[in-house]
Design an enzyme around this catalytic site. Structure first.
Site, short mmCIF file in Angstrom:
data_model
loop_
_atom_site.label_atom_id
_atom_site.label_comp_id
_atom_site.label_asym_id
_atom_site.label_seq_id
_atom_site.Cartn_x
_atom_site.Cartn_y
_atom_site.Cartn_z
N LYS A 1 -11.87 -0.90 -6.03
CA LYS A 1 -11.14 -0.41 -7.29
C LYS A 1 -10.19 -1.96 -7.22
CE LYS A 1 -7.94 3.05 -8.78
NZ LYS A 1 -7.24 4.42 -8.40
N SER B 1 -8.06 8.16 -11.42
CA SER B 1 -8.15 6.91 -12.03
C SER B 1 -9.26 5.90 -11.36
CB SER B 1 -6.72 6.28 -11.84
OG SER B 1 -6.70 5.92 -10.58
N SER C 1 -7.01 10.75 -7.41
CA SER C 1 -7.94 9.76 -8.22
C SER C 1 -9.33 9.25 -7.54
CB SER C 1 -7.06 8.24 -8.30
OG SER C 1 -6.33 8.53 -9.47
N1 GLN Z 1 -3.67 11.54 -12.39
C1 GLN Z 1 -2.79 11.22 -11.54
C2 GLN Z 1 -1.84 10.27 -11.99
O1 GLN Z 1 -1.96 9.69 -13.04
C3 GLN Z 1 -3.55 10.88 -10.09
C4 GLN Z 1 -3.74 9.20 -10.09
C5 GLN Z 1 -4.01 8.83 -8.98
O2 GLN Z 1 -4.52 9.47 -7.93
N2 GLN Z 1 -3.92 7.46 -8.74
O3 GLN Z 1 -0.74 10.18 -11.06
#
Ligand code: GLN
Length: 489
Positions: free
Chosen positions: A83, A158, A182
């Protein structure tokens, strides 16, 4: 295996194939790179692919090592991706943001140096929601990734790019980061395995921080054993990250085939009741599979889960606002005119260009932690976190080895369908944030595909440092589940 099919190998098959001479690392890599070239026109999993000549030279080195009987590492030239919020020396690291457009990482994240030490070849940086805030990859400043099961649909996020890449054979495995789901959410939406380790098991050194007290780097792969293999490579104490646990390196494949005989599984009401009917049915069937394999399943209620999402977004926004304060556009970022430079207006201009989700978190985070409001919001959120942690700890201490639920209560949705409604997006995280807030390990296992052809994943969670138990249960479910269709191409 012929050339077009070798890249569908699991990580374990890759290692066996390359070390036994069935194919070379160079062949496998060059097949993977041509697959990337073709698949990227549709999926946009990657933000940047590394220089192919340099990658192929690495693969040839591995091949020479294998031929001459040298140590080539556990991963032996395996193509992986990471990532774009994980630093790799000499490589651009943008976090899906224009703010970091020109940032070239000066060092390797610990997870990256451990991958390299075991012979992995990191082929690309994967797309993501800006600064890992989001769950659809639509908040990437470089455009969304697309779900290979249906390109009109989001791949989740994400770490959407990582999940797409693993699902579409653009790498064997990938690293994502999981702050509130994510890794698990996109794994569920793309029908691959996503593993969020116990907090402290994997070093965060070199992971660009979003919410430090909550997030972990985790593997995304096509099988549970592959995730376990990669976890074993990246896990363990790191002197650069004092939040890492004092655990020695471990082999997470050990005992993974042990099954679930005698295990007690709790199915969390609060995470299942409001779920899409097809998703809820999948959980019921998964429970049946586990019982057939010798586990006992029953429903459990965890009251505090109902407060987990507000608590999560309050705490993470506060940590995010603090972390984002460092982006002042002085060393990299936007090319802004400096005539008549004045600090405040210059920084305001630059920071005004964060995307909508990041901006929302900065404003929210500043507000909930400010002197006049912290008691009502931030401190209350910490209390919820403490109570939730107690509730989950009690469930594991008294009755259960595994807590199970849908990974995501809904099916993948269309690109654009929810982008104007941030609160409904936040609620999609209902089932994933508990593991992060309570620092427990959790995994998403692909389980079924809906009538409309969209993947459904099952989440399992275990007690702290019970990662091996969790992997064993996940593997048992993977073995028992009905056969899954292949990803359409
Ligand atoms: N959707 C969650 C957020 O926006 C999780 C994101 C993540 O795990 N990086 O914070």
């Amino acid at each position: 295996m012929n050339h077009s099919s070798i890249i569908r190998a699991s990580a374990l098959e890759y290692v066996r194939g390359v070390t036994s001479g069935e194919f070379t690392a160079e062949e496998f890599l060059s097949e993977t790179l041509s697959r990337v070239g073709e698949a990227e026109t549709r999926y946009h999993a990657y933000l940047r692919v590394e220089d192919s000549q340099r990658l192929l030279a690495r693969a040839r080195e591995v091949d020479r090592g294998i031929k001459s009987g040298q140590k080539v590492g556990l991963l032996a030239g395996m193509p992986v991706s990471i990532k774009d919020n994980i630093c790799m020396r000499g490589s651009r690291t943008t976090c899906g943001s224009r703010m970091l457009e020109g940032f070239v990482a000066p060092y390797d994240a610990t997870a990256v140096s451990r991958l390299h030490a075991e012979g992995a070849i990191i082929v690309a940086k994967a797309n993501m929601d800006e600064f890992a805030m989001g769950l659809s990859t639509e908040f990437s400043a470089y455009g969304p990734s697309r779900n290979p099961w249906n390109t009109e649909y989001v791949p989740g996020g994400s770490s959407g790019g990582s999940a797409v890449a693993a699902a579409a054979f653009e790498c064997v495995a990938s690293l994502g980061s999981d702050t509130g789901g994510s890794v698990r959410n996109p794994a569920s939406f793309c029908s691959v395995v996503g593993y969020k380790p116990t907090y402290g098991l994997v070093s965060r050194h070199g992971l660009v921080s979003y919410a430090n007290s909550i997030e972990q780097i985790g593997p995304i792969a096509r099988t549970v054993s592959d995730a376990a293999l990669v976890l074993g490579v990246i896990a363990g104490r790191d002197e650069h990250d004092d939040t890492t646990a004092d655990a020695a390196a471990d082999d997470y494949l050990e005992g993974i085939e042990g099954g679930v005989e005698g295990m007690r599984v709790g199915i969390v009401d609060e995470m299942t009741e409001g779920a899409d009917p097809e998703v809820a049915r999948a959980v019921a069937r998964a429970a049946g599979d586990l019982e057939a394999a010798g586990a006992s399943c029953e429903r459990i209620s965890l009251d505090m889960v109902g407060y987990s999402v507000p608590s999560y977004y309050t705490i993470t926004a506060a940590e995010a606002a603090s972390n984002l304060a460092r982006y002042d556009n002085l060393r990299y970022g936007y090319d802004l005119p400096t005539d008549g430079y004045e600090f405040n207006s210059y920084v305001a201009e630059a920071r005004g260009r964060f995307g909508p989700e990041v901006t929302r978190r900065m404003i929210l985070g500043g507000y909930v932690s400010s002197a006049g409001h912290a008691g009502r919001y931030y401190l209350k959120a910490l209390k919820v976190r403490a109570k939730l942690t107690r509730e989950v700890a009690d469930a594991f201490a008294s009755s259960y080895d595994i807590l199970m639920a849908p990974t995501v209560p809904i099916l993948p949705f269309r690109i654009g369908e929810k982008s104007d409604d941030p609160v409904s997006l936040f609620m999609v995280d209902l089932n994933t944030v508990t593991a992060n807030l309570t620092r427990r390990p959790a995994v998403s296992v692909p389980y079924a595909v809906s009538a409309g052809g969209l993947p459904i994943g099952i989440q399992m969670m275990a007690d702290s440092m019970q990662d091996k138990t969790l992997l064993r249960a996940a593997r048992a479910l993977e073995r028992k589940r009905p056969p899954l269709p292949e990803v359409p191409d």
